[in-house]
Design a protein around this motif. Structure first.
Motif, PDB file in Angstrom:
ATOM      1  N   TRP A  19       0.861  -1.186   0.000  1.00  0.00           N
ATOM      2  CA  TRP A  19       0.000   0.000   0.000  1.00  0.00           C
ATOM      3  C   TRP A  19       0.893   1.230   0.000  1.00  0.00           C
ATOM      4  O   TRP A  19       1.903   1.266   0.697  1.00  0.00           O
ATOM      5  CB  TRP A  19      -0.865   0.028   1.251  1.00  0.00           C
ATOM      6  CG  TRP A  19      -1.919  -1.027   1.320  1.00  0.00           C
ATOM      7  CD1 TRP A  19      -1.724  -2.345   1.594  1.00  0.00           C
ATOM      8  CD2 TRP A  19      -3.311  -0.845   1.131  1.00  0.00           C
ATOM      9  NE1 TRP A  19      -2.932  -3.001   1.587  1.00  0.00           N
ATOM     10  CE2 TRP A  19      -3.931  -2.100   1.313  1.00  0.00           C
ATOM     11  CE3 TRP A  19      -4.121   0.255   0.833  1.00  0.00           C
ATOM     12  CZ2 TRP A  19      -5.295  -2.295   1.201  1.00  0.00           C
ATOM     13  CZ3 TRP A  19      -5.485   0.060   0.733  1.00  0.00           C
ATOM     14  CH2 TRP A  19      -6.065  -1.193   0.903  1.00  0.00           C
ATOM     15  N   SER A  42      -6.002   9.192  -1.638  1.00  0.00           N
ATOM     16  CA  SER A  42      -5.917   8.079  -2.585  1.00  0.00           C
ATOM     17  C   SER A  42      -4.655   7.281  -2.281  1.00  0.00           C
ATOM     18  O   SER A  42      -3.630   7.840  -1.881  1.00  0.00           O
ATOM     19  CB  SER A  42      -5.914   8.565  -4.041  1.00  0.00           C
ATOM     20  OG  SER A  42      -4.801   9.373  -4.299  1.00  0.00           O
ATOM     21  N   THR A  57      -7.594  -5.388   2.969  1.00  0.00           N
ATOM     22  CA  THR A  57      -7.859  -4.191   3.771  1.00  0.00           C
ATOM     23  C   THR A  57      -6.576  -3.705   4.426  1.00  0.00           C
ATOM     24  O   THR A  57      -5.635  -4.481   4.636  1.00  0.00           O
ATOM     25  CB  THR A  57      -8.900  -4.460   4.873  1.00  0.00           C
ATOM     26  OG1 THR A  57      -8.389  -5.449   5.765  1.00  0.00           O
ATOM     27  CG2 THR A  57     -10.228  -4.904   4.282  1.00  0.00           C
ATOM     28  N   ALA A  79      -9.431   0.644   4.984  1.00  0.00           N
ATOM     29  CA  ALA A  79      -9.498   0.858   3.536  1.00  0.00           C
ATOM     30  C   ALA A  79      -9.584  -0.532   2.905  1.00  0.00           C
ATOM     31  O   ALA A  79      -8.824  -1.426   3.272  1.00  0.00           O
ATOM     32  CB  ALA A  79      -8.262   1.587   3.044  1.00  0.00           C
ATOM     33  N   GLU A  80     -10.509  -0.711   1.976  1.00  0.00           N
ATOM     34  CA  GLU A  80     -10.696  -2.033   1.367  1.00  0.00           C
ATOM     35  C   GLU A  80     -10.694  -1.924  -0.150  1.00  0.00           C
ATOM     36  O   GLU A  80     -11.332  -1.034  -0.713  1.00  0.00           O
ATOM     37  CB  GLU A  80     -12.025  -2.638   1.829  1.00  0.00           C
ATOM     38  CG  GLU A  80     -12.305  -4.008   1.228  1.00  0.00           C
ATOM     39  CD  GLU A  80     -13.612  -4.604   1.714  1.00  0.00           C
ATOM     40  OE1 GLU A  80     -13.646  -5.043   2.879  1.00  0.00           O
ATOM     41  OE2 GLU A  80     -14.586  -4.604   0.937  1.00  0.00           O
ATOM     42  N   VAL A  81      -9.957  -2.830  -0.777  1.00  0.00           N
ATOM     43  CA  VAL A  81      -9.965  -2.916  -2.234  1.00  0.00           C
ATOM     44  C   VAL A  81     -10.209  -4.366  -2.639  1.00  0.00           C
ATOM     45  O   VAL A  81      -9.920  -5.290  -1.890  1.00  0.00           O
ATOM     46  CB  VAL A  81      -8.641  -2.425  -2.868  1.00  0.00           C
ATOM     47  CG1 VAL A  81      -8.409  -0.960  -2.576  1.00  0.00           C
ATOM     48  CG2 VAL A  81      -7.462  -3.252  -2.415  1.00  0.00           C
ATOM     49  N   TYR A  92      -7.218   3.052  -4.383  1.00  0.00           N
ATOM     50  CA  TYR A  92      -8.292   3.266  -3.408  1.00  0.00           C
ATOM     51  C   TYR A  92      -8.436   4.768  -3.232  1.00  0.00           C
ATOM     52  O   TYR A  92      -7.448   5.470  -3.002  1.00  0.00           O
ATOM     53  CB  TYR A  92      -7.920   2.616  -2.076  1.00  0.00           C
ATOM     54  CG  TYR A  92      -8.855   2.965  -0.942  1.00  0.00           C
ATOM     55  CD1 TYR A  92      -9.968   2.172  -0.680  1.00  0.00           C
ATOM     56  CD2 TYR A  92      -8.637   4.080  -0.140  1.00  0.00           C
ATOM     57  CE1 TYR A  92     -10.826   2.487   0.356  1.00  0.00           C
ATOM     58  CE2 TYR A  92      -9.503   4.397   0.897  1.00  0.00           C
ATOM     59  CZ  TYR A  92     -10.587   3.596   1.144  1.00  0.00           C
ATOM     60  OH  TYR A  92     -11.450   3.907   2.176  1.00  0.00           O
ATOM     61  N   ARG A  94     -11.005   7.789  -1.305  1.00  0.00           N
ATOM     62  CA  ARG A  94     -12.120   8.025  -0.385  1.00  0.00           C
ATOM     63  C   ARG A  94     -12.160   9.501  -0.026  1.00  0.00           C
ATOM     64  O   ARG A  94     -11.128  10.146   0.167  1.00  0.00           O
ATOM     65  CB  ARG A  94     -11.955   7.194   0.877  1.00  0.00           C
ATOM     66  CG  ARG A  94     -13.127   7.330   1.821  1.00  0.00           C
ATOM     67  CD  ARG A  94     -13.127   6.248   2.857  1.00  0.00           C
ATOM     68  NE  ARG A  94     -14.196   6.490   3.811  1.00  0.00           N
ATOM     69  CZ  ARG A  94     -14.393   5.764   4.889  1.00  0.00           C
ATOM     70  NH1 ARG A  94     -13.625   4.723   5.129  1.00  0.00           N
ATOM     71  NH2 ARG A  94     -15.368   6.037   5.726  1.00  0.00           N
TER      72      ARG A  94
END
Length: 133
Positions: A19, A42, A57, A79-81, A92, A94
């Motif tokens: 990430w 992002s 996540t 955070a989930e992708v 991702y 949000r």
């Protein structure tokens, strides 16, 4: 933030997911002694050789600090992708609205919004061991 295969080593073949914080933007407004913040972030997520899930996540935090020291407020979220079959990277994004905090008589410039990954002590130690001086 790097996630490794459970029980594995820590070399490149053990990397499951990475990430990376790509961007964060904020819009702040004053109302009396209150600051209202809307912000967006992002993150890029990539699949490593040890990946074994399509849904991944990561724990993320957002904190308000005074002079970069005192944490006045902190929120965490997951955070989930989800990766499509064969997909190796994704982004991702949000947006959050309505983070409010009171500044009293202070100037708002002494407050910061800090965000990042909520790391485990082991992840913090690993990141510190990578630092080069």
């Amino acid at each position: 933030m790097t996630e490794y295969r459970a029980g594995g080593g820590r070399d490149i073949t053990d990397v499951a997911y990475r990430w990376e914080l790509l961007d964060a933007v904020a819009d702040c407004s004053y109302s009396g002694t209150t600051i209202d913040v809307d912000y967006a972030l992002s993150m890029g997520v990539s699949v490593g050789p040890a990946a074994d899930r399509r849904v991944v996540t990561a724990p993320v935090f957002v904190a308000v600090t005074r002079n970069g020291e005192s944490v006045l407020q902190k929120t965490t979220f997951e955070a989930e992708v989800e990766f499509e079959v064969g997909q190796r990277t994704t982004v991702y994004t949000r947006t959050f609205e309505g983070l409010e905090f009171d500044v009293g008589d202070d100037n708002g410039v002494i407050y910061d919004i800090v965000l990042g990954f909520q790391l485990t002590p082991e992840q913090v130690q690993e990141n510190r061991s990578r630092l080069r001086f």
